[in-house]
Motif scaffolding. Sequence first.
Motif, PDB file in Angstrom:
ATOM      1  N   LEU A   1     -17.319  79.929  54.244  1.00 28.56           N
ATOM      2  CA  LEU A   1     -18.667  79.390  54.434  1.00 28.56           C
ATOM      3  C   LEU A   1     -19.559  79.607  53.220  1.00 28.56           C
ATOM      4  O   LEU A   1     -20.575  78.927  53.067  1.00 28.56           O
ATOM      5  CB  LEU A   1     -19.308  80.021  55.677  1.00 28.56           C
ATOM      6  N   ALA A   2     -19.187  80.551  52.355  1.00 20.95           N
ATOM      7  CA  ALA A   2     -19.963  80.802  51.140  1.00 20.95           C
ATOM      8  C   ALA A   2     -19.552  79.883  50.001  1.00 20.95           C
ATOM      9  O   ALA A   2     -20.131  79.936  48.914  1.00 20.95           O
ATOM     10  CB  ALA A   2     -19.800  82.262  50.713  1.00 20.95           C
ATOM     11  N   THR A   3     -18.552  79.023  50.242  1.00 21.35           N
ATOM     12  CA  THR A   3     -18.113  78.054  49.240  1.00 21.35           C
ATOM     13  C   THR A   3     -18.567  76.660  49.659  1.00 21.35           C
ATOM     14  O   THR A   3     -19.338  76.504  50.613  1.00 21.35           O
ATOM     15  CB  THR A   3     -16.582  78.084  49.098  1.00 21.35           C
ATOM     16  N   ASP A   4     -18.037  75.640  48.975  1.00 20.73           N
ATOM     17  CA  ASP A   4     -18.379  74.263  49.345  1.00 20.73           C
ATOM     18  C   ASP A   4     -17.369  73.677  50.323  1.00 20.73           C
ATOM     19  O   ASP A   4     -17.384  72.479  50.598  1.00 20.73           O
ATOM     20  CB  ASP A   4     -18.478  73.373  48.104  1.00 20.73           C
ATOM     21  N   ARG A   5     -16.500  74.529  50.862  1.00 23.36           N
ATOM     22  CA  ARG A   5     -15.506  74.072  51.820  1.00 23.36           C
ATOM     23  C   ARG A   5     -15.997  74.321  53.238  1.00 23.36           C
ATOM     24  O   ARG A   5     -16.622  75.348  53.536  1.00 23.36           O
ATOM     25  CB  ARG A   5     -14.187  74.827  51.626  1.00 23.36           C
TER      26      ARG A   5
END
Length: 363
Positions: free
Chosen positions: A75-79
């Motif tokens: 959730l902290a990425t762009d995925r």
Amino acid sequence: MTDTADLLRPHAEQAFADELAALAAVDDRPRPPAWRLSPWAVVTYLLGGTLADGTVVSPKYVGPRRLVEVAVATLATDRALLLLGVPGTAKTWVSEHLAAAVSGRSTLVVQGTSGTGEDAIRYGWNYARLLAEGPTQAAVVPSPVMTAMREASIARVEELTRIPSDVQDALITILSEKSLPVPELGAEVQAAKGFNVIATANDRDRGVNELSSALRRRFNTVVLPLPGTAAEEVDIVTRRVAQLGRALELPPVPAAAEEIARVVTVFRELRSGRTEDGRTAVKTPSGTMSTAEAISVVTSGLALAAHFGDGVLRPADVAAGIVGAVVKDPSSDTVAWTEYLEAVVRERRDWADFYRACREVTA
């Protein structure tokens, strides 16, 4: 504002507001844009722990820590995050608590069904205004996903594989471009930093509306397993029944400990097709025999004990619920259940009351 004590089922951010506030107060670790807590604090909120100031954070999920860390890191990425698992593995529960911890809001939800339309994911229209004014910004009815994009929040899509395939694919542009075109207005909504999507799917629904390869690539998938041990499952059932019992003002869970352990044993043996000691093979019924169903059986039993008994959960209180959970297909499941009763339950000396109670309600 409604007191949460008066609510049958408060949202996660309401029920655990004190814990979230305590975590935020001591959380000095880096936070991704728009996150209420750091990834470390989100994991602590999910798995529980004791904070430096002595505050005890209750576990919301019992399972491998690494799985939760992977989910939070995603959730902290762009995925986007896809929580996959058999029914009853707490996918929706984990999804709700992740959204509450990250965004402070778990209610931006798209509930997937065979009738879910594209407007549930993109946007709809206020047709009275549309007819009166034509396509204007004021006539747009935002979906939970559009709202999450604007507010830098987490949107939840429950039972993704139950949504028709062409509607699922409305997520592709949102997840890849982080934008939602509104061609009628010649405009678009661009996602603010902090936006993401958590989807859940039942891996027994393969073949219902499978995800396209293009959409699947936009997700990191975390598979939530069934509880690894009987002790873990008993702990999960006990905690959830205690929470539900307080809301329903039912008898306290300690009075139900013996029957909870028995219900979990029955579910695990029928689910695995073998008794705890591994000596006896049993037929597996058609149902999932999930932890969620065990929670339901115990809660229903507590209601019977409270309103028609002496407040102590006994075998007769859970018998009907277990039979209802096991026998989904009357023709095949009745045979499997009857054989289990006679070959396994009847032979356990301390299960005599349970055996008699189940025989009374078994057709």
